[in-house]
Design an enzyme around this catalytic site. Structure first.
Site, PDB file in Angstrom:
ATOM      1  N   VAL A  43      69.416  39.870  51.588  1.00 19.57           N
ATOM      2  CA  VAL A  43      68.334  39.375  52.624  1.00 19.57           C
ATOM      3  C   VAL A  43      67.033  39.002  51.854  1.00 19.57           C
ATOM      4  O   VAL A  43      66.226  38.287  52.228  1.00 19.57           O
ATOM      5  CB  VAL A  43      68.306  40.145  54.001  1.00 19.57           C
ATOM      6  CG1 VAL A  43      67.573  41.525  53.277  1.00 19.57           C
ATOM      7  CG2 VAL A  43      67.469  39.428  54.975  1.00 19.57           C
ATOM      8  N   LYS A  44      66.865  39.860  50.820  1.00 18.56           N
ATOM      9  CA  LYS A  44      65.540  39.941  50.019  1.00 18.56           C
ATOM     10  C   LYS A  44      65.311  38.621  49.151  1.00 18.56           C
ATOM     11  O   LYS A  44      64.160  38.317  48.917  1.00 18.56           O
ATOM     12  CB  LYS A  44      65.484  40.999  49.213  1.00 18.56           C
ATOM     13  CG  LYS A  44      65.590  42.481  49.695  1.00 18.56           C
ATOM     14  CD  LYS A  44      64.286  42.523  50.537  1.00 18.56           C
ATOM     15  CE  LYS A  44      64.374  43.844  50.952  1.00 18.56           C
ATOM     16  NZ  LYS A  44      63.147  44.500  51.817  1.00 18.56           N
ATOM     17  N   ASP A  45      66.281  37.772  49.131  1.00 19.88           N
ATOM     18  CA  ASP A  45      66.024  36.490  48.637  1.00 19.88           C
ATOM     19  C   ASP A  45      64.948  35.480  49.372  1.00 19.88           C
ATOM     20  O   ASP A  45      64.050  34.936  48.908  1.00 19.88           O
ATOM     21  CB  ASP A  45      67.349  35.657  48.437  1.00 19.88           C
ATOM     22  CG  ASP A  45      68.268  35.983  47.613  1.00 19.88           C
ATOM     23  OD1 ASP A  45      68.067  37.256  47.282  1.00 19.88           O
ATOM     24  OD2 ASP A  45      69.238  35.137  47.136  1.00 19.88           O
TER      25      ASP A  45
END
Length: 475
Positions: A43-45
């Site tokens: 999700v950090k993308d």
């Protein structure tokens, strides 16, 4: 097939997948937002891309610059991927508890990786965030991403993750369950869903049992990239500016064992290989869904892939060493050497005096970093030594004034640790020959002691069948 001008165009639009087996016994449908479909695997993308684009727009990150960040791994991997694609250098600072797989992935993207001690006070110069800020300040052309306080972090989720969930469910979502780390995902996604639903969507934070977000004492936990750890020597605790506490309606507190058990079930029952924090979130989502009706709809966010944790949550040997697995049929284990689960040991704080140790039970008592409250067990990483109450009583008998002495002055080295479900031959091999003593770990916490002699006597003995310990469900 969609054509993309670069890999970064593939960030977002991750699928919602219904959990059909794990959630079969609960009334409300549960859908997982599977974020490891993002290019760098988490999700950090989304936040990383949003922060880089904002920095480029503001001029904080110039062409040929250097991206610097302190992270437990996922944000660093996303930033390293983006740096590679857009022609930047990247320097990523990670704590020493970061899984080897994440560190190798960072290096594969070309990032310079700096490993520092993880369990440090916030003010310590070697704290992850302080090291990253210092490196950014002294590196020409560097930009410090600072995901914890960067408004572009939650904004990325407000403009992508939230709208995706709302559209995919046709506005039917009633409950959103998500772990809280930097707070960007819950703040941005949860904030959007509340606004889009006119305040009807409930946002539930999934949190490790000891995280301060949900009222824990801040002591260590074994699930990465989630919760809020508080070192006992931190002078002033501050939550990330990316985290808006008002968005979370309530928390579900999940222990390490439950999280690890659930993430292994996800892989074996749903075919979803996710990271440990996904186990925390799904366990929380099932609790929530159990109280609802078929007219409700629960969405739980799975932050990353389990491929970054193969040496931890999916490694039986690692789990046994830390006391998360307890059942090896036909193989003698530490539990057999003990004869029973150990009586909980009360750890003494390092701020105690000799007098405080005189009535302590046990031949060897752990001494831990000081924390508020007095838990029956304590995380092995915070045990700084041990004392023998018998020896201290003898000392005070000879010299009564010694009772007022700091306990820290009488510390013995902390012995090795063995997991309660570990094979006795492996456990014995880590102890010194003779009558050495080891801590016994259950769920990573010191819960008793065992001697080398007891382990040696049990080696080769085939134990009778016994009821599986609670952690055996994780297999």
């Amino acid at each position: 097939m969609t054509l993309h001008e670069s890999l970064l165009d593939a960030v977002g639009d991750t699928p919602l997948v219904r959990l059909t087996r794990i959630a079969s016994g609960v009334p409300a449908p549960v859908y997982a937002k599977v974020e490891f479909f993002n290019p760098a695997g988490s999700v950090k993308d989304r936040a990383a891309l949003g922060m880089v684009l904002a920095a480029e727009k503001s001029g904080a990150l110039a062409p040929g610059g250097v991206i610097v960040e302190g992270t437990s791994g996922n944000t660093g991997m996303a930033l390293a991927m983006i740096a590679a694609q857009r022609g930047y250098r990247s320097i990523v600072v990670v704590p020493d508890r970061t899984s080897p797989e994440k560190i190798k992935t960072l290096k594969a993207y070309g990032a310079e990786v700096v490993v520092t001690t993880g369990a440090l006070p916030r003010e310590h110069p070697e704290h992850v965030r302080n090291v990253a800020a210092r490196l950014a300040a002294r590196t020409p052309g560097a930009w410090y991403a600072n995901q914890y306080d960067n408004p572009a972090n939650p904004e990325a989720h407000r403009t992508t993750t939230g709208p995706e969930i709302w559209a995919a469910t046709g506005g039917r979502i009633t409950h959103f369950v998500v772990g809280v780390g930097t707070g960007g995902t819950v703040t941005g996604t949860g904030g959007f869903l509340k606004e889009a639903s006119g305040g009807q969507v409930r946002v539930i934070g999934a949190d490790p049992l000891t995280s301060t977000y949900s009222g824990g004492d801040g002591s260590p936990y074994y699930v990465e990239s989630i919760g809020h750890y508080l070192h006992p020597q931190t002078a002033e605790d501050e939550y990330p500016e990316s985290y808006d506490q008002s968005v979370v309606d309530r928390f579900e507190r999940i222990g390490d064992r439950e999280s690890i058990t659930m993430v292994r079930r996800l892989a074996r029952e749903e075919g979803i290989l996710a990271g440990g924090s996904a186990g925390t979130a799904v366990a929380a989502a099932l609790r929530v869904a159990a109280t609802l009706t078929p007219d409700d709809l629960v969405v739980v966010l799975l932050p990353d892939s389990g491929r970054g944790y193969l040496s931890k949550y999916f490694d039986d040997d690692w789990l046994r060493r830390f006391g998360f697995l307890e059942d090896l049929p036909g193989t003698p284990t530490v539990a057999d050497a003990l004869g029973d689960r150990p009586a909980p040991l009360t750890a003494l704080p390092s701020t105690a005096t000799v007098a405080d140790a005189l009535t302590a039970a046990g031949a060897l008592v752990p001494v831990r970093l000081p924390r508020s409250g007095d838990n029956a067990t304590t995380d092995v990483s915070e045990v700084i030594g041990a004392v023998r109450p018998d020896a201290l009583r003898a000392l005070v008998a000879r010299d009564p004034s010694a009772s007022a002495a700091p306990l820290h002055d009488h510390l013995l080295p902390s012995p090795p640790a063995v997991g309660i479900g570990e094979p006795v031959d492996e456990a014995a091999a880590r102890l010194a020959t003779g009558t050495g003593t080891a801590w016994v770990l259950i769920d990573g916490r010191v819960s008793g002691t065992v001697t080398h002699d007891a382990l040696r006597r049990t080696t080769g003995h085939v134990p009778p069948a016994r009821a599986a310990g609670p952690a055996s469900r994780a297999t």
